[in-house]
Design an enzyme around this catalytic site. Structure first.
Site, PDB file in Angstrom:
ATOM      1  N   LYS A 127       0.832  -1.211   0.000  1.00  0.00           N
ATOM      2  CA  LYS A 127       0.000   0.000   0.000  1.00  0.00           C
ATOM      3  C   LYS A 127       0.870   1.265   0.000  1.00  0.00           C
ATOM      4  O   LYS A 127       0.638   2.184  -0.775  1.00  0.00           O
ATOM      5  CB  LYS A 127      -0.894   0.009   1.249  1.00  0.00           C
ATOM      6  N   ARG A 133      -5.637  10.885   4.607  1.00  0.00           N
ATOM      7  CA  ARG A 133      -4.720  12.002   4.815  1.00  0.00           C
ATOM      8  C   ARG A 133      -3.466  11.898   3.946  1.00  0.00           C
ATOM      9  O   ARG A 133      -2.837  12.880   3.615  1.00  0.00           O
ATOM     10  CB  ARG A 133      -4.361  12.130   6.290  1.00  0.00           C
ATOM     11  N   CYS A 160      -5.816  13.267  13.115  1.00  0.00           N
ATOM     12  CA  CYS A 160      -5.828  11.857  12.717  1.00  0.00           C
ATOM     13  C   CYS A 160      -5.916  10.960  13.919  1.00  0.00           C
ATOM     14  O   CYS A 160      -5.536  11.336  15.018  1.00  0.00           O
ATOM     15  CB  CYS A 160      -4.576  11.543  11.922  1.00  0.00           C
ATOM     16  N   PRO A 191       1.300  16.186  11.416  1.00  0.00           N
ATOM     17  CA  PRO A 191       1.496  17.504  10.821  1.00  0.00           C
ATOM     18  C   PRO A 191       2.149  17.379   9.450  1.00  0.00           C
ATOM     19  O   PRO A 191       2.694  16.325   9.114  1.00  0.00           O
ATOM     20  CB  PRO A 191       2.445  18.203  11.796  1.00  0.00           C
ATOM     21  N   ILE A 192       2.099  18.447   8.652  1.00  0.00           N
ATOM     22  CA  ILE A 192       2.739  18.413   7.330  1.00  0.00           C
ATOM     23  C   ILE A 192       3.779  19.519   7.205  1.00  0.00           C
ATOM     24  O   ILE A 192       4.153  19.919   6.117  1.00  0.00           O
ATOM     25  CB  ILE A 192       1.701  18.495   6.178  1.00  0.00           C
ATOM     26  N   ASP A 193       4.245  20.004   8.364  1.00  0.00           N
ATOM     27  CA  ASP A 193       5.213  21.107   8.341  1.00  0.00           C
ATOM     28  C   ASP A 193       6.486  20.753   7.561  1.00  0.00           C
ATOM     29  O   ASP A 193       7.037  21.597   6.846  1.00  0.00           O
ATOM     30  CB  ASP A 193       5.566  21.532   9.778  1.00  0.00           C
ATOM     31  N   LEU A 194       6.948  19.509   7.658  1.00  0.00           N
ATOM     32  CA  LEU A 194       8.183  19.123   6.958  1.00  0.00           C
ATOM     33  C   LEU A 194       7.968  19.123   5.446  1.00  0.00           C
ATOM     34  O   LEU A 194       8.855  19.501   4.683  1.00  0.00           O
ATOM     35  CB  LEU A 194       8.655  17.742   7.423  1.00  0.00           C
ATOM     36  N   ASP A 245       4.095   0.623  12.091  1.00  0.00           N
ATOM     37  CA  ASP A 245       2.901  -0.032  11.555  1.00  0.00           C
ATOM     38  C   ASP A 245       2.727  -1.465  12.044  1.00  0.00           C
ATOM     39  O   ASP A 245       1.634  -2.024  11.923  1.00  0.00           O
ATOM     40  CB  ASP A 245       2.964  -0.054  10.018  1.00  0.00           C
ATOM     41  N   ILE A 285       7.111   6.895  16.979  1.00  0.00           N
ATOM     42  CA  ILE A 285       6.763   7.609  15.744  1.00  0.00           C
ATOM     43  C   ILE A 285       5.438   8.367  15.857  1.00  0.00           C
ATOM     44  O   ILE A 285       5.382   9.561  15.586  1.00  0.00           O
ATOM     45  CB  ILE A 285       6.732   6.643  14.528  1.00  0.00           C
TER      46      ILE A 285
HETATM   47  C1  UD1 Z   1       4.107   6.789   6.256  1.00  0.00           C
HETATM   48  C2  UD1 Z   1       3.243   5.560   6.047  1.00  0.00           C
HETATM   49  C3  UD1 Z   1       2.688   5.067   7.369  1.00  0.00           C
HETATM   50  C4  UD1 Z   1       3.812   4.845   8.347  1.00  0.00           C
HETATM   51  C5  UD1 Z   1       4.714   6.072   8.461  1.00  0.00           C
HETATM   52  C6  UD1 Z   1       5.936   5.857   9.324  1.00  0.00           C
HETATM   53  C7  UD1 Z   1       2.364   5.935   3.820  1.00  0.00           C
HETATM   54  C8  UD1 Z   1       1.163   6.183   2.970  1.00  0.00           C
HETATM   55  N1  UD1 Z   1       2.145   5.916   5.148  1.00  0.00           N
HETATM   56  O1  UD1 Z   1       3.267   7.803   6.796  1.00  0.00           O
HETATM   57  O2  UD1 Z   1       1.987   3.844   7.137  1.00  0.00           O
HETATM   58  O3  UD1 Z   1       3.275   4.548   9.612  1.00  0.00           O
HETATM   59  O4  UD1 Z   1       5.165   6.476   7.154  1.00  0.00           O
HETATM   60  O5  UD1 Z   1       6.686   4.813   8.831  1.00  0.00           O
HETATM   61  O6  UD1 Z   1       3.462   5.710   3.333  1.00  0.00           O
HETATM   62  N2  UD1 Z   1       6.001  14.416  10.850  1.00  0.00           N
HETATM   63  C9  UD1 Z   1       6.067  15.753  11.209  1.00  0.00           C
HETATM   64  N3  UD1 Z   1       5.893  16.676  10.224  1.00  0.00           N
HETATM   65  C10 UD1 Z   1       5.686  16.329   8.916  1.00  0.00           C
HETATM   66  C11 UD1 Z   1       5.620  14.967   8.565  1.00  0.00           C
HETATM   67  C12 UD1 Z   1       5.782  14.032   9.575  1.00  0.00           C
HETATM   68  O7  UD1 Z   1       6.256  16.091  12.368  1.00  0.00           O
HETATM   69  O8  UD1 Z   1       5.552  17.223   8.070  1.00  0.00           O
HETATM   70  C13 UD1 Z   1       6.148  13.398  11.916  1.00  0.00           C
HETATM   71  C14 UD1 Z   1       4.873  12.583  12.079  1.00  0.00           C
HETATM   72  O9  UD1 Z   1       3.969  13.219  12.958  1.00  0.00           O
HETATM   73  C15 UD1 Z   1       5.415  11.296  12.668  1.00  0.00           C
HETATM   74  C16 UD1 Z   1       6.771  11.147  11.975  1.00  0.00           C
HETATM   75  O10 UD1 Z   1       7.105  12.437  11.489  1.00  0.00           O
HETATM   76  O11 UD1 Z   1       5.640  11.468  14.059  1.00  0.00           O
HETATM   77  C17 UD1 Z   1       6.779  10.157  10.840  1.00  0.00           C
HETATM   78  O12 UD1 Z   1       5.832  10.502   9.874  1.00  0.00           O
HETATM   79  P1  UD1 Z   1       6.021  10.187   8.321  1.00  0.00           P
HETATM   80  O13 UD1 Z   1       7.265   9.387   8.134  1.00  0.00           O
HETATM   81  O14 UD1 Z   1       5.876  11.456   7.577  1.00  0.00           O
HETATM   82  O15 UD1 Z   1       4.779   9.251   8.044  1.00  0.00           O
HETATM   83  P2  UD1 Z   1       3.775   9.321   6.833  1.00  0.00           P
HETATM   84  O16 UD1 Z   1       4.516   9.622   5.575  1.00  0.00           O
HETATM   85  O17 UD1 Z   1       2.587  10.137   7.195  1.00  0.00           O
END
Ligand code: UD1
Length: 417
Positions: free
Chosen positions: A22, A92, A116, A122-125, A305, A327
């Site tokens: 997925k 999301r 969620c 968050p999507i700040d990164l 996961d 995470i």
């Molecule tokens: C992806 C996977 C998800 C998995 C996760 C971690 C997909 C579709 N989903 O989710 O199944 O559980 O990786 O392996 O591939 N974060 C921030 N700011 C951001 C982005 C992330 O603080 O802009 C934090 C998140 O809150 C979290 C951590 O970074 O604590 C990891 O998130 P991320 O690796 O981005 O996970 P996803 O891409 O959402």
């Protein structure tokens, strides 16, 4: 709403093929909009998240055909640059389209992803990296507006190796003049699959799978055919199902290199593991025992996961198992449901301690999110009597016909609508 009805206590025996991943197919379908031709994606799992991704593609004006496990995307008819609120809320990870849409249309508008069930997400990164590529971003009325008319290649250091932010940056930069470098990139196998797909289309990307990805911009990408990698989370979930029932399970069409962290834990628990490149055989433990402390980490560490399915398995292990969720802050919602089934689990913040072994009994439980739902299936397979799992829609986001796969292995599992 669908329920799964599982009569536990049957030892699983047999052989299954692992579905496509997925987390690889979603960004690859988003990447398909970057080409000017037709892409055909093979080994595509039948999941509601894939359905939502296809709805996003159609909403953008792409022509999409989905037959069995192949999806054909023709993006030559793309006409939109917006993802509406209802599709962003449904999934999301639709945010993964942001980089691809900006790259293709030089502008994008997506609704802000909401809160969620597993944490803030968050999507700040993502936004910080896009800004570093020159995208102008404004937020208003719950929408993110992106103007990509002045984009240029850049050196980007991610503060955390976010999977989604790494993918969005790759998608946004592969058609820019110059060389973009992503430092502290996520190293997940799904990132490597995205690199393989983009390179097949004509992109020039190296380094996926390491913490530095180098993207040399090209002017055009072409339609190609691509086969999605096996799903490592699904593979590990079915191994947990086998192990908790004391069964012998053979996984085929798996990539054993991607599930090393989970195979090590299963060995520590006492299960027999025989692994070839694309096959894994699990044989029963004489006596399952705790693997000690399991900490979730970015790849190649133990994945967040699979924390909940392995927590269900820990209830059948002798001794205390400690889970540290590093995470996502809210990924313990399955625990109260496992306790309903007889588990002895105590939590303190991001730490959960499972005291085993405790016999589980069938109960009415509710899936609150995808992987937590899968953990209830693992528990139910070993529980005495019938378990009813409500909200199967969450499990359907990531597991392709879970009841059919487990029935093949001899489980007593039915779906009731
Ligand atoms: C992806 C996977 C998800 C998995 C996760 C971690 C997909 C579709 N989903 O989710 O199944 O559980 O990786 O392996 O591939 N974060 C921030 N700011 C951001 C982005 C992330 O603080 O802009 C934090 C998140 O809150 C979290 C951590 O970074 O604590 C990891 O998130 P991320 O690796 O981005 O996970 P996803 O891409 O959402």
């Amino acid at each position: 709403m669908s329920k799964l009805i599982i009569d536990g206590g049957r030892r699983l025996e047999g052989e299954i093929d692992v579905q496509g991943a997925k987390n690889a197919v979603l960004p690859i379908l988003a990447a398909a909009i970057l080409s000017d031709g037709k892409n055909i994606i093979y080994n595509c799992p039948n999941l509601s998240d894939v359905e939502t991704t296809i709805a996003v593609l159609k909403n953008l004006g792409c022509k999409v055909k989905w037959e069995k496990n192949s999806v054909e995307v023709d993006s030559s008819t793309i006409s939109g640059y917006t993802i509406p609120d209802e599709l962003m809320r449904k999934m999301r990870s639709s945010i993964i389209f942001l980089g691809a849409i900006i790259s293709k249309c030089k502008k994008a508008e997506v609704s802000m992803p909401g809160g969620c069930e597993i944490g803030n997400r968050p999507i700040d990164l993502h936004l910080k990296a896009l800004r570093q590529l020159g995208v102008e971003i404004t937020e208003s009325h719950g929408f993110i507006h992106c103007d990509g008319s002045n984009m240029s290649a850049a050196k980007i250091h991610l503060d955390f190796p976010s999977v989604g932010a790494t993918e969005n940056t790759m998608l946004a930069s592969c058609l820019l003049d110059g060389t973009t470098v992503i430092e502290n990139a996520a190293r997940e196998p799904e990132i490597v699959d995205l690199e393989r797909f983009l390179n097949r289309m004509g992109a020039k990307i190296t380094g996926a799978g390491s913490d530095t990805i180098v993207i040399q911009g090209v002017h055009k990408l072409y339609g190609v055919e691509h086969t999605i990698i096996p799903d490592r989370i699904v593979a590990a979930t079915y191994l947990a199902c086998g192990a908790i029932t004391g069964g012998t399970v053979v996984l085929k069409k798996v990539n054993s290199n991607h599930i090393g962290a989970m195979l090590n834990i299963l060995k520590d628990m006492g299960a027999g593991i025989y692994a070839e490149k694309d096959k894994v055989v699990l044989t029963p433990a004489k006596n399952l025992k705790s693997a000690g402390t399991i900490k979730t980490m970015p790849y190649p560490g133990f994945p967040t996961d699979i924390q909940s399915p392995f927590m269900a398995l820990a209830t059948a292990c002798d001794g205390a198992s400690v889970f540290v969720e590093n995470i996502f802050e809210n990924r313990f919602q399955h625990i109260e449901e496992l306790i309903r089934m007889g588990a002895n689990i105590k939590t303190d913040g991001r730490v959960a301690v499972v005291m085993g072994k405790t016999p589980l009994t069938g109960a009415k439980v509710v899936a609150k999110e995808l992987r937590g739902g899968a953990s209830l299936v693992v528990a139910a397979l070993s529980a005495d009597g019938e378990t009813q799992i409500e909200n199967v829609k969450f499990i359907d986001r990531g597991y392709d016909h879970i009841e059919k796969v487990l029935s093949t292995l001899g489980a007593d599992i039915k779906r009731r609508d």
